[in-house]
Motif scaffolding. Structure first.
Motif, mmCIF file in Angstrom:
data_model
loop_
_atom_site.group_PDB
_atom_site.id
_atom_site.type_symbol
_atom_site.label_atom_id
_atom_site.label_comp_id
_atom_site.label_asym_id
_atom_site.label_seq_id
_atom_site.Cartn_x
_atom_site.Cartn_y
_atom_site.Cartn_z
ATOM 1 N N ASN A 6 -29.456 27.650 -32.331
ATOM 2 C CA ASN A 6 -30.704 27.692 -33.075
ATOM 3 C C ASN A 6 -31.736 26.753 -32.461
ATOM 4 O O ASN A 6 -32.672 26.333 -33.127
ATOM 5 C CB ASN A 6 -30.474 27.321 -34.544
ATOM 6 N N LEU A 7 -31.558 26.418 -31.205
ATOM 7 C CA LEU A 7 -32.491 25.514 -30.547
ATOM 8 C C LEU A 7 -33.817 26.211 -30.294
ATOM 9 O O LEU A 7 -33.856 27.382 -29.920
ATOM 10 C CB LEU A 7 -31.914 25.026 -29.215
ATOM 11 N N THR A 8 -34.913 25.482 -30.487
ATOM 12 C CA THR A 8 -36.231 26.017 -30.185
ATOM 13 C C THR A 8 -36.522 25.818 -28.704
ATOM 14 O O THR A 8 -35.776 25.137 -27.985
ATOM 15 C CB THR A 8 -37.302 25.289 -31.006
ATOM 16 N N THR A 9 -37.629 26.402 -28.267
ATOM 17 C CA THR A 9 -38.038 26.217 -26.870
ATOM 18 C C THR A 9 -38.260 24.747 -26.566
ATOM 19 O O THR A 9 -37.913 24.260 -25.484
ATOM 20 C CB THR A 9 -39.338 27.007 -26.604
ATOM 21 N N LEU A 10 -38.809 24.023 -27.535
ATOM 22 C CA LEU A 10 -39.056 22.596 -27.328
ATOM 23 C C LEU A 10 -37.740 21.824 -27.193
ATOM 24 O O LEU A 10 -37.617 20.925 -26.351
ATOM 25 C CB LEU A 10 -39.866 22.032 -28.501
ATOM 26 N N ASP A 11 -36.759 22.200 -28.028
ATOM 27 C CA ASP A 11 -35.441 21.559 -27.918
ATOM 28 C C ASP A 11 -34.874 21.752 -26.518
ATOM 29 O O ASP A 11 -34.383 20.811 -25.883
ATOM 30 C CB ASP A 11 -34.459 22.164 -28.934
ATOM 31 N N LYS A 12 -34.945 22.999 -26.057
ATOM 32 C CA LYS A 12 -34.387 23.303 -24.732
ATOM 33 C C LYS A 12 -35.174 22.586 -23.628
ATOM 34 O O LYS A 12 -34.590 22.097 -22.654
ATOM 35 C CB LYS A 12 -34.410 24.820 -24.505
ATOM 36 N N ALA A 13 -36.494 22.526 -23.802
ATOM 37 C CA ALA A 13 -37.314 21.835 -22.794
ATOM 38 C C ALA A 13 -36.935 20.355 -22.729
ATOM 39 O O ALA A 13 -36.852 19.766 -21.640
ATOM 40 C CB ALA A 13 -38.802 21.995 -23.133
ATOM 41 N N ALA A 14 -36.713 19.736 -23.895
ATOM 42 C CA ALA A 14 -36.322 18.318 -23.910
ATOM 43 C C ALA A 14 -34.978 18.130 -23.231
ATOM 44 O O ALA A 14 -34.780 17.176 -22.466
ATOM 45 C CB ALA A 14 -36.264 17.808 -25.355
ATOM 46 N N MET A 15 -34.049 19.056 -23.487
ATOM 47 C CA MET A 15 -32.728 18.952 -22.853
ATOM 48 C C MET A 15 -32.834 19.084 -21.337
ATOM 49 O O MET A 15 -32.288 18.274 -20.580
ATOM 50 C CB MET A 15 -31.808 20.056 -23.385
ATOM 51 N N TRP A 16 -33.533 20.123 -20.910
ATOM 52 C CA TRP A 16 -33.624 20.377 -19.464
ATOM 53 C C TRP A 16 -34.421 19.291 -18.755
ATOM 54 O O TRP A 16 -33.989 18.762 -17.729
ATOM 55 C CB TRP A 16 -34.285 21.742 -19.212
ATOM 56 N N LEU A 17 -35.597 18.966 -19.303
ATOM 57 C CA LEU A 17 -36.477 18.022 -18.611
ATOM 58 C C LEU A 17 -35.989 16.584 -18.744
ATOM 59 O O LEU A 17 -35.892 15.859 -17.752
ATOM 60 C CB LEU A 17 -37.898 18.135 -19.177
ATOM 61 N N GLY A 18 -35.690 16.169 -19.987
ATOM 62 C CA GLY A 18 -35.286 14.775 -20.219
ATOM 63 C C GLY A 18 -34.024 14.427 -19.444
ATOM 64 O O GLY A 18 -34.022 13.536 -18.583
ATOM 65 N N GLY A 19 -32.970 15.167 -19.727
ATOM 66 C CA GLY A 19 -31.705 14.900 -19.044
ATOM 67 C C GLY A 19 -31.768 15.247 -17.569
ATOM 68 O O GLY A 19 -31.182 14.559 -16.729
ATOM 69 N N GLY A 20 -32.512 16.325 -17.260
ATOM 70 C CA GLY A 20 -32.591 16.768 -15.866
ATOM 71 C C GLY A 20 -33.224 15.728 -14.955
ATOM 72 O O GLY A 20 -32.730 15.470 -13.848
ATOM 73 N N LEU A 21 -34.307 15.129 -15.418
ATOM 74 C CA LEU A 21 -34.977 14.119 -14.594
ATOM 75 C C LEU A 21 -34.086 12.891 -14.391
ATOM 76 O O LEU A 21 -34.042 12.319 -13.301
ATOM 77 C CB LEU A 21 -36.308 13.716 -15.244
ATOM 78 N N ILE A 22 -33.391 12.495 -15.459
ATOM 79 C CA ILE A 22 -32.524 11.305 -15.350
ATOM 80 C C ILE A 22 -31.357 11.590 -14.414
ATOM 81 O O ILE A 22 -30.999 10.756 -13.567
ATOM 82 C CB ILE A 22 -32.040 10.872 -16.750
ATOM 83 N N ILE A 23 -30.770 12.771 -14.535
ATOM 84 C CA ILE A 23 -29.657 13.126 -13.641
ATOM 85 C C ILE A 23 -30.157 13.270 -12.202
ATOM 86 O O ILE A 23 -29.482 12.870 -11.252
ATOM 87 C CB ILE A 23 -28.970 14.413 -14.141
ATOM 88 N N LEU A 24 -31.364 13.805 -12.047
ATOM 89 C CA LEU A 24 -31.942 13.901 -10.698
ATOM 90 C C LEU A 24 -32.099 12.510 -10.075
ATOM 91 O O LEU A 24 -31.694 12.280 -8.932
ATOM 92 C CB LEU A 24 -33.310 14.591 -10.760
ATOM 93 N N ALA A 25 -32.663 11.594 -10.841
ATOM 94 C CA ALA A 25 -32.996 10.277 -10.278
ATOM 95 C C ALA A 25 -31.765 9.412 -10.044
ATOM 96 O O ALA A 25 -31.723 8.643 -9.081
ATOM 97 C CB ALA A 25 -33.963 9.547 -11.208
ATOM 98 N N ILE A 26 -30.762 9.524 -10.923
ATOM 99 C CA ILE A 26 -29.626 8.585 -10.796
ATOM 100 C C ILE A 26 -28.468 9.183 -9.978
ATOM 101 O O ILE A 26 -28.231 8.726 -8.859
ATOM 102 C CB ILE A 26 -29.197 8.069 -12.184
ATOM 103 N N PRO A 27 -27.750 10.199 -10.454
ATOM 104 C CA PRO A 27 -26.636 10.653 -9.603
ATOM 105 C C PRO A 27 -27.062 11.447 -8.368
ATOM 106 O O PRO A 27 -26.505 11.234 -7.285
ATOM 107 C CB PRO A 27 -25.781 11.510 -10.547
ATOM 108 N N VAL A 28 -28.033 12.348 -8.515
ATOM 109 C CA VAL A 28 -28.390 13.208 -7.376
ATOM 110 C C VAL A 28 -29.048 12.386 -6.264
ATOM 111 O O VAL A 28 -28.587 12.365 -5.116
ATOM 112 C CB VAL A 28 -29.312 14.365 -7.836
ATOM 113 N N MET A 29 -30.143 11.699 -6.606
ATOM 114 C CA MET A 29 -30.818 10.891 -5.586
ATOM 115 C C MET A 29 -29.919 9.725 -5.149
ATOM 116 O O MET A 29 -29.975 9.275 -4.006
ATOM 117 C CB MET A 29 -32.164 10.386 -6.116
ATOM 118 N N GLY A 30 -29.074 9.249 -6.066
ATOM 119 C CA GLY A 30 -28.155 8.166 -5.716
ATOM 120 C C GLY A 30 -27.164 8.596 -4.648
ATOM 121 O O GLY A 30 -26.865 7.845 -3.721
ATOM 122 N N LEU A 31 -26.661 9.828 -4.771
ATOM 123 C CA LEU A 31 -25.723 10.346 -3.764
ATOM 124 C C LEU A 31 -26.429 10.487 -2.415
ATOM 125 O O LEU A 31 -25.875 10.114 -1.370
ATOM 126 C CB LEU A 31 -25.161 11.695 -4.224
#
Lengths: 118, 174
Positions: A6-31
């Motif tokens: 029952n997630l809204t578009t905003l919920d999904k955007a927060a999941m993808w963008l919020g977590g995505g940017l953090i995962i990009l910056a820490i594990p991905v760029m870290g590797l």
């Protein structure tokens, strides 16, 4: 088993963008930084203090110091990406709260609780 | 029922798994109390040791970090605010988590505080997942899962008619 969300578009955007940017910056760029030859997220440099050369680490290389290792991505660049991701999570939480007050009831159930539509 | 089946969809993928009800609840409680004491101790010791000043930290230690512009401005214009709010805030956030009262509100401000510690310290010599980041994630976990409903005051507060008539309060409780 096919399931519904029952997630809204905003919920999904927060999941993808919020977590995505953090995962990009820490594990991905870290590797990438590690594979590129830097074991630290920070700059490592040598600086002479009282006639003695010492090795230090920091967010930048101070003037007069000699860089020993430089990460492929500047630590503050990665930090800024993390900060944007966290800001998205924070603003999302505030938005959900404000909407809940304005509507008199949550427009969706808070996190960690069963959906009211299922 | 001791085991719960979770069937949901996350990031476009169907997800199914089982959770042990008792262990999930126990671990939420354990995580909440440990995180709460960590923060409450930090605030309590500052309160007991006398006047707390964040001026030096804000002005010098955070210089050059991504929060440097904000912290430096605060150091020069409103240092009384963190001097007052950090000890009291840490204590109240910790107390809220320990007793499970206004858990989501306390967790939000705990994570907010940790943002400044994480970036202000920038202790990233061994990678960007520092102790400060782990602390932030603990607060976010406690808040997202509403851990105050497990052996916490929020489980009773949420059953009151006042909260039932003002459901938005669930975003602060839980």
């Amino acid at each position: 088993m096919a399931t519904q969300s029952n997630l809204t578009t905003l919920d999904k955007a927060a999941m993808w963008l919020g977590g995505g940017l953090i995962i990009l910056a820490i594990p991905v760029m870290g590797l990438i930084v590690t594979l590129a030859g830097s074991n630290s997220a920070l700059y490592t440099y040598e600086v002479t203090q009282n006639g003695e050369t010492v090795t230090q680490q920091g967010l930048s290389v101070p003037s007069g110091a000699t860089a020993v290792t430089e990460p492929l991505f500047a630590p503050n660049l990665r930090g800024t990406i993390v900060l944007i991701g966290l800001a998205i999570f924070g603003l999302y939480a505030i938005y959900k709260f404000v909407v809940a007050i304005g509507s008199g009831a949550p427009e969706a159930t808070p996190t960690g609780e069963p959906s009211r539509t299922q | 029922m001791a085991t719960r089946q979770i069937d949901t969809n996350v990031l476009g993928s169907d997800v199914s798994f089982t959770l042990s009800g008792p262990w999930s609840a126990y671990w939420l409680f354990f995580l909440r109390v440990m995180t709460g004491w960590w923060m409450m101790h930090a605030g309590l010791t500052k309160l007991l040791e006398g006047p707390f000043s964040a001026a030096g930290y804000l002005e010098f230690a955070t210089a050059g970090t991504v929060v440097g512009p904000v912290t430096t401005w605060i150091a020069g214009n409103a240092v009384w605010l963190p001097n007052m709010l950090i000890p009291i805030g840490e204590f109240m956030i910790g107390l809220g988590l320990i007793v499970g009262c206004l858990t989501r509100l306390a967790s939000f401000f705990g994570a907010f505080l940790m943002v400044f510690f994480y970036f202000g310290n920038s202790g990233w010599a061994h990678g960007m997942v520092s102790g400060d980041m782990m602390g932030m994630l603990l607060f976010m976990t406690v808040g997202v899962l509403g851990a105050g409903r497990v052996l916490g005051l929020d489980q009773y507060i949420e059953k009151t008619n006042f909260v039932k008539n003002n459901r938005w309060l669930r975003y602060l409780l839980g």
